[in-house]
Design an enzyme around this catalytic site. Structure first.
Site, mmCIF file in Angstrom:
data_model
loop_
_atom_site.group_PDB
_atom_site.id
_atom_site.type_symbol
_atom_site.label_atom_id
_atom_site.label_comp_id
_atom_site.label_asym_id
_atom_site.label_seq_id
_atom_site.Cartn_x
_atom_site.Cartn_y
_atom_site.Cartn_z
ATOM 1 N N LYS A 203 0.871 -1.177 0.000
ATOM 2 C CA LYS A 203 0.000 0.000 0.000
ATOM 3 C C LYS A 203 0.907 1.226 0.000
ATOM 4 C CE LYS A 203 -4.471 1.239 1.992
ATOM 5 N NZ LYS A 203 -5.339 0.784 0.880
HETATM 6 C C1 LIG Z 1 -6.382 -0.011 0.518
HETATM 7 C C2 LIG Z 1 -6.627 -0.642 -0.800
HETATM 8 C C3 LIG Z 1 -7.665 -1.570 -1.007
HETATM 9 C C4 LIG Z 1 -8.682 -1.922 0.042
HETATM 10 O O1 LIG Z 1 -8.116 -2.432 1.202
HETATM 11 P P1 LIG Z 1 -8.936 -2.429 2.574
HETATM 12 O O2 LIG Z 1 -7.970 -2.984 3.549
HETATM 13 O O3 LIG Z 1 -10.109 -3.290 2.368
HETATM 14 O O4 LIG Z 1 -9.297 -1.009 2.836
HETATM 15 C C5 LIG Z 1 -7.769 -2.164 -2.255
HETATM 16 N N1 LIG Z 1 -6.920 -1.842 -3.252
HETATM 17 C C6 LIG Z 1 -5.929 -0.949 -3.087
HETATM 18 C C7 LIG Z 1 -5.041 -0.650 -4.226
HETATM 19 C C8 LIG Z 1 -5.748 -0.327 -1.860
HETATM 20 O O5 LIG Z 1 -4.765 0.572 -1.727
#
Ligand SMILES: *Cc1c(COP(=O)(O)O)cnc(C)c1O
Length: 364
Positions: A203
């Site tokens: 992330k």
């Molecule tokens: C944060 C994110 C998600 C969703 O993740 P959650 O933990 O469910 O909030 C999905 N795809 C990407 C690219 C992300 O950065």
């Protein structure tokens, strides 16, 4: 190596906003517009490990123009929410999953791993300090944004020797106001979000930077979000710019693209794997081709499509558009299966349903 002791210093703001202003903001916070009176900060260096944890008045960070993150994007983040329950208590949903993901993201971006007790402690100390900012009421929450970045002043290309970790908090309103309506999605055929071996599963802000041009293209075609395909064959569905995808089939089974190293492992995605099984669905993680989406919707094999992530929880997807065509699933309303899964999830988060999987952590 044992992790350093977490004992944050708390420096209260002398210019916190008054109750009337705060209540006004909490009545209609939107998303990402307003921030609480404090923020959390901590530092890391190779010699000192993690140190100087502190809650301080919210405000600008002063950065030298040569700060590494501004040049090489060595940065990662998380997103989770604090939920106020009817009895006034405040809870997090699976925060250890976010803390562990932050560690995996850190590893990929050559950043230091933050110990889990620091991750939870940082959030706890900020939410305790700014508890008046946790909104109550229908699907409101306090959105928490932990992030970590290369703060060394140095233009050489190597992992930063000074890293800053921070948490800021932003009250969030219900994502959908006036009913949950399906959104339209633009299929990006020219651009990929991430490739195998890249940073797709981390992330990191860089992935988002890469998604903005296709996002602009989507908006120009009247779409709210972009669907990305794999970077090699441009055939396999990966996810949206910030949400994972699910497909509900006419036989009741539910399919989501399998993790392939470039899809982000959403906590919401993972929770739905369990919740959909609890609701009696067969849930399958496998490759899903773009042809399967187009043809499945057209011939009725696929009855509902939805996207999921912390910010919006679950968003029904109506129309998929691409250069030269479109298909629409459903009738323009929230589908039955999508709605049931969404309800099951928010009922746990807001303390209206039994937390059978031990997902909730009490803060206050
Ligand atoms: C944060 C994110 C998600 C969703 O993740 P959650 O933990 O469910 O909030 C999905 N795809 C990407 C690219 C992300 O950065």
């Amino acid at each position: 190596m044992t992790s350093p002791t977490f004992a944050p210093r708390i420096e209260l703001s002398d210019h916190a906003r008054g109750e009337a202003e705060r209540v006004g903001i909490l009545a209609n916070p939107g998303f990402g517009n307003h921030f609480t009176d404090h923020m959390f900060l901590a530092e890391w260096t190779p010699a000192e490990d993690w140190h100087d944890p502190r809650v301080v008045p919210y405000g600008p960070l002063q950065l030298d123009p040569a700060t590494a993150v501004l040049h090489y994007a060595q940065e990662i983040f998380e997103g989770l929410k604090a939920y106020s329950h009817a009895d006034g208590s405040v809870w997090l949903f699976r925060p250890e999953a976010n803390g562990e993901r932050l560690q995996r993201s850190a590893h990929r971006l050559a950043l230091p791993e933050l110990p889990l007790d620091w991750f939870l402690g940082s959030i706890r100390s900020l939410v305790e300090t700014d508890r008046a900012w946790v909104p109550s009421g229908e699907e409101k929450s306090l959105y928490l944004r932990p992030f970590m970045f290369a703060s060394e002043v140095f233009l050489g290309v190597r992992p930063s020797q000074h890293v800053t970790y921070s948490v800021i908090a932003s009250p969030a309103g219900a994502y959908f106001t006036g009913g949950i309506k399906p959104v339209s999605i633009w299929l990006s055929e020219e651009f990929s979000r991430a490739g195998v071996g890249g940073t797709g599963a981390a992330k990191c802000g860089g992935n988002y930077a890469a998604s903005l041009l296709p996002q602009q293209e989507a908006a120009a075609h009247g779409c709210a979000q972009v669907a990305f395909l794999d970077a090699v064959e441009h055939r396999w569905i990966e996810e949206l710019g910030g949400m994972n995808l699910y497909f509900v089939h006419a036989d009741g089974s539910i399919v989501t693209p399998e993790l392939n190293g470039s899809i982000l492992e959403g906590v919401t995605r993972d929770s739905i794997l369990q919740l959909a099984r609890d609701l009696g669905h067969e849930v399958v993680e496998r490759k899903v081709s773009i042809d399967e989406w187009r043809e499945g919707v057209a011939d009725g094999t696929i009855t509902e499509v939805f996207a999921c992530g912390t910010a919006a929880v679950i968003t029904p997807v109506g129309t998929l558009k691409w250069n030269g065509g479109e298909v629409t699933s459903g009738d323009g309303e929230l589908g039955k299966v999508t709605g049931a899964i969404r309800q099951a999830l928010v009922d746990i988060q807001y303390g209206r349903a039994r937390d059978e999987h031990g997902w909730m952590t009490r803060l206050i």
